[in-house]
Design a protein around this motif. Structure first.
Motif, mmCIF file in Angstrom:
data_model
loop_
_atom_site.group_PDB
_atom_site.id
_atom_site.type_symbol
_atom_site.label_atom_id
_atom_site.label_comp_id
_atom_site.label_asym_id
_atom_site.label_seq_id
_atom_site.Cartn_x
_atom_site.Cartn_y
_atom_site.Cartn_z
ATOM 1 N N LYS A 45 18.525 1.681 -2.945
ATOM 2 C CA LYS A 45 19.536 1.177 -3.876
ATOM 3 C C LYS A 45 19.824 -0.281 -3.553
ATOM 4 O O LYS A 45 19.556 -0.748 -2.475
ATOM 5 C CB LYS A 45 20.838 2.001 -3.772
ATOM 6 N N GLY A 46 20.399 -0.978 -4.483
ATOM 7 C CA GLY A 46 20.787 -2.362 -4.265
ATOM 8 C C GLY A 46 19.631 -3.321 -4.405
ATOM 9 O O GLY A 46 18.495 -2.950 -4.690
ATOM 10 N N ALA A 47 19.946 -4.590 -4.195
ATOM 11 C CA ALA A 47 18.946 -5.644 -4.366
ATOM 12 C C ALA A 47 17.858 -5.599 -3.300
ATOM 13 O O ALA A 47 16.743 -6.052 -3.535
ATOM 14 C CB ALA A 47 19.638 -7.009 -4.341
ATOM 15 N N GLY A 48 18.166 -5.039 -2.127
ATOM 16 C CA GLY A 48 17.192 -4.988 -1.043
ATOM 17 C C GLY A 48 15.963 -4.163 -1.353
ATOM 18 O O GLY A 48 14.914 -4.361 -0.754
ATOM 19 N N ARG A 49 16.063 -3.249 -2.301
ATOM 20 C CA ARG A 49 14.913 -2.393 -2.622
ATOM 21 C C ARG A 49 13.775 -3.176 -3.269
ATOM 22 O O ARG A 49 12.625 -2.743 -3.262
ATOM 23 C CB ARG A 49 15.342 -1.246 -3.529
ATOM 24 N N PHE A 50 14.100 -4.345 -3.820
ATOM 25 C CA PHE A 50 13.067 -5.122 -4.503
ATOM 26 C C PHE A 50 12.083 -5.776 -3.536
ATOM 27 O O PHE A 50 10.956 -6.085 -3.916
ATOM 28 C CB PHE A 50 13.703 -6.178 -5.408
ATOM 29 N N VAL A 51 12.486 -5.998 -2.305
ATOM 30 C CA VAL A 51 11.570 -6.614 -1.336
ATOM 31 C C VAL A 51 10.394 -5.685 -1.034
ATOM 32 O O VAL A 51 9.236 -6.081 -1.211
ATOM 33 C CB VAL A 51 12.324 -7.062 -0.064
ATOM 34 N N PRO A 52 10.637 -4.422 -0.615
ATOM 35 C CA PRO A 52 9.473 -3.547 -0.413
ATOM 36 C C PRO A 52 8.753 -3.242 -1.722
ATOM 37 O O PRO A 52 7.529 -3.070 -1.723
ATOM 38 C CB PRO A 52 10.055 -2.282 0.219
ATOM 39 N N ALA A 53 9.494 -3.215 -2.830
ATOM 40 C CA ALA A 53 8.843 -2.965 -4.129
ATOM 41 C C ALA A 53 7.828 -4.057 -4.430
ATOM 42 O O ALA A 53 6.675 -3.771 -4.785
ATOM 43 C CB ALA A 53 9.894 -2.894 -5.242
ATOM 44 N N GLY A 54 8.234 -5.305 -4.281
ATOM 45 C CA GLY A 54 7.321 -6.420 -4.558
ATOM 46 C C GLY A 54 6.128 -6.433 -3.632
ATOM 47 O O GLY A 54 4.989 -6.645 -4.059
ATOM 48 N N ILE A 55 6.391 -6.187 -2.351
ATOM 49 C CA ILE A 55 5.298 -6.182 -1.372
ATOM 50 C C ILE A 55 4.300 -5.074 -1.688
ATOM 51 O O ILE A 55 3.085 -5.295 -1.722
ATOM 52 C CB ILE A 55 5.859 -6.034 0.058
ATOM 53 N N LEU A 56 4.788 -3.872 -1.943
ATOM 54 C CA LEU A 56 3.894 -2.738 -2.227
ATOM 55 C C LEU A 56 3.130 -2.929 -3.534
ATOM 56 O O LEU A 56 1.944 -2.591 -3.621
ATOM 57 C CB LEU A 56 4.695 -1.436 -2.262
ATOM 58 N N LEU A 57 3.783 -3.461 -4.554
ATOM 59 C CA LEU A 57 3.096 -3.675 -5.832
ATOM 60 C C LEU A 57 1.969 -4.696 -5.701
ATOM 61 O O LEU A 57 0.867 -4.484 -6.205
ATOM 62 C CB LEU A 57 4.093 -4.121 -6.902
ATOM 63 N N VAL A 58 2.247 -5.790 -5.019
ATOM 64 C CA VAL A 58 1.222 -6.829 -4.881
ATOM 65 C C VAL A 58 0.072 -6.347 -3.999
ATOM 66 O O VAL A 58 -1.103 -6.490 -4.365
ATOM 67 C CB VAL A 58 1.841 -8.136 -4.327
ATOM 68 N N ILE A 59 0.381 -5.754 -2.857
ATOM 69 C CA ILE A 59 -0.687 -5.297 -1.955
ATOM 70 C C ILE A 59 -1.490 -4.162 -2.595
ATOM 71 O O ILE A 59 -2.717 -4.138 -2.495
ATOM 72 C CB ILE A 59 -0.101 -4.890 -0.592
ATOM 73 N N GLY A 60 -0.807 -3.234 -3.264
ATOM 74 C CA GLY A 60 -1.518 -2.168 -3.973
ATOM 75 C C GLY A 60 -2.439 -2.722 -5.040
ATOM 76 O O GLY A 60 -3.567 -2.249 -5.215
ATOM 77 N N SER A 61 -1.983 -3.743 -5.751
ATOM 78 C CA SER A 61 -2.815 -4.364 -6.796
ATOM 79 C C SER A 61 -4.029 -5.063 -6.193
ATOM 80 O O SER A 61 -5.134 -4.985 -6.741
ATOM 81 C CB SER A 61 -1.980 -5.361 -7.598
ATOM 82 N N ILE A 62 -3.829 -5.752 -5.066
ATOM 83 C CA ILE A 62 -4.952 -6.418 -4.391
ATOM 84 C C ILE A 62 -5.998 -5.383 -3.982
ATOM 85 O O ILE A 62 -7.196 -5.574 -4.213
ATOM 86 C CB ILE A 62 -4.468 -7.184 -3.142
ATOM 87 N N LEU A 63 -5.535 -4.300 -3.380
ATOM 88 C CA LEU A 63 -6.472 -3.264 -2.948
ATOM 89 C C LEU A 63 -7.185 -2.610 -4.126
ATOM 90 O O LEU A 63 -8.373 -2.297 -4.047
ATOM 91 C CB LEU A 63 -5.748 -2.216 -2.103
ATOM 92 N N LEU A 64 -6.474 -2.401 -5.230
ATOM 93 C CA LEU A 64 -7.101 -1.819 -6.416
ATOM 94 C C LEU A 64 -8.171 -2.747 -6.981
ATOM 95 O O LEU A 64 -9.269 -2.302 -7.327
ATOM 96 C CB LEU A 64 -6.044 -1.497 -7.478
ATOM 97 N N VAL A 65 -7.868 -4.037 -7.056
ATOM 98 C CA VAL A 65 -8.861 -5.011 -7.533
ATOM 99 C C VAL A 65 -10.082 -4.999 -6.618
ATOM 100 O O VAL A 65 -11.225 -5.012 -7.096
ATOM 101 C CB VAL A 65 -8.233 -6.423 -7.619
ATOM 102 N N CYS A 66 -9.847 -4.957 -5.315
ATOM 103 C CA CYS A 66 -10.971 -4.931 -4.373
ATOM 104 C C CYS A 66 -11.767 -3.633 -4.474
ATOM 105 O O CYS A 66 -12.987 -3.653 -4.313
ATOM 106 C CB CYS A 66 -10.474 -5.149 -2.951
ATOM 107 N N ASN A 67 -11.090 -2.512 -4.742
ATOM 108 C CA ASN A 67 -11.814 -1.251 -4.920
ATOM 109 C C ASN A 67 -12.695 -1.292 -6.160
ATOM 110 O O ASN A 67 -13.793 -0.750 -6.168
ATOM 111 C CB ASN A 67 -10.831 -0.083 -5.035
ATOM 112 N N ILE A 68 -12.217 -1.923 -7.198
ATOM 113 C CA ILE A 68 -12.962 -1.968 -8.454
ATOM 114 C C ILE A 68 -14.090 -2.994 -8.392
ATOM 115 O O ILE A 68 -15.228 -2.714 -8.774
ATOM 116 C CB ILE A 68 -12.018 -2.271 -9.637
ATOM 117 N N PHE A 69 -13.791 -4.186 -7.906
ATOM 118 C CA PHE A 69 -14.752 -5.286 -7.970
ATOM 119 C C PHE A 69 -15.448 -5.596 -6.648
ATOM 120 O O PHE A 69 -16.334 -6.433 -6.595
ATOM 121 C CB PHE A 69 -14.069 -6.560 -8.492
ATOM 122 N N GLY A 70 -15.034 -4.949 -5.567
ATOM 123 C CA GLY A 70 -15.665 -5.176 -4.271
ATOM 124 C C GLY A 70 -14.764 -5.959 -3.332
ATOM 125 O O GLY A 70 -14.033 -6.853 -3.743
#
Length: 156
Positions: free
Chosen positions: A50-75
């Protein structure tokens, strides 16, 4: 009761994703990157935290998850270009927290990380050989400015 509901929701999402991975015969690598993205979305929408602090792990997880997904798809050789996003990830989360809290400290911290990652992306994509000299000059100039300001304060 709310914690049990959240844990059940998280467990249900994990099992659903794992089932989809098994049914579609996707690599388990896809599971982990998608799991990180979904976990980030759970923080983003307030299911976890809850609160504004939840956005820090949210942003980190979204970006890192996206990087890993791109790498899984394209190498994973694309990681040689995408690595500055690891500097961007906490900056993105801090900026989201700033949008909620309107704290200048959050804005300053997020902008420093975002600008540094943008510079690193630029130098990585274009293999800029003059980047070392440029950053050296910037650091020397910044150091001189700080020294001059510091000396002026002592004289006054």
């Amino acid at each position: 009761m709310a914690n049990a509901k959240r844990i059940g929701l998280l467990f249900g999402i994990v099992l659903t994703i794992l089932g989809i991975v098994l049914l579609t015969r996707l690599s388990a690598n896809y599971f982990w990157s998608i799991f990180l993205i979904l976990l980030g979305l759970l923080f983003e929408f307030g299911v976890l935290g809850k609160g504004a602090g939840r956005f820090v792990p949210a942003g980190i997880l979204l970006v890192i998850g996206s990087i890993l997904l791109v790498c899984n798809i394209f190498g994973y050789d694309k990681m040689s270009y995408l690595w500055p996003a690891f500097v961007f990830a906490p900056g993105f989360g801090l900026f989201q927290a700033y949008l909620v809290k309107k704290s200048k400290g959050l804005l300053r911290s997020s902008m420093i990380l975002i600008v540094v990652s943008a510079i690193l992306f630029f130098t990585t994509f274009f293999h800029v050989s003059w980047a070392r000299m440029f950053f050296g000059i910037v650091l020397v100039a910044l150091g001189v400015v700080i020294l001059i300001k510091s000396l002026r304060r002592r004289v006054e």
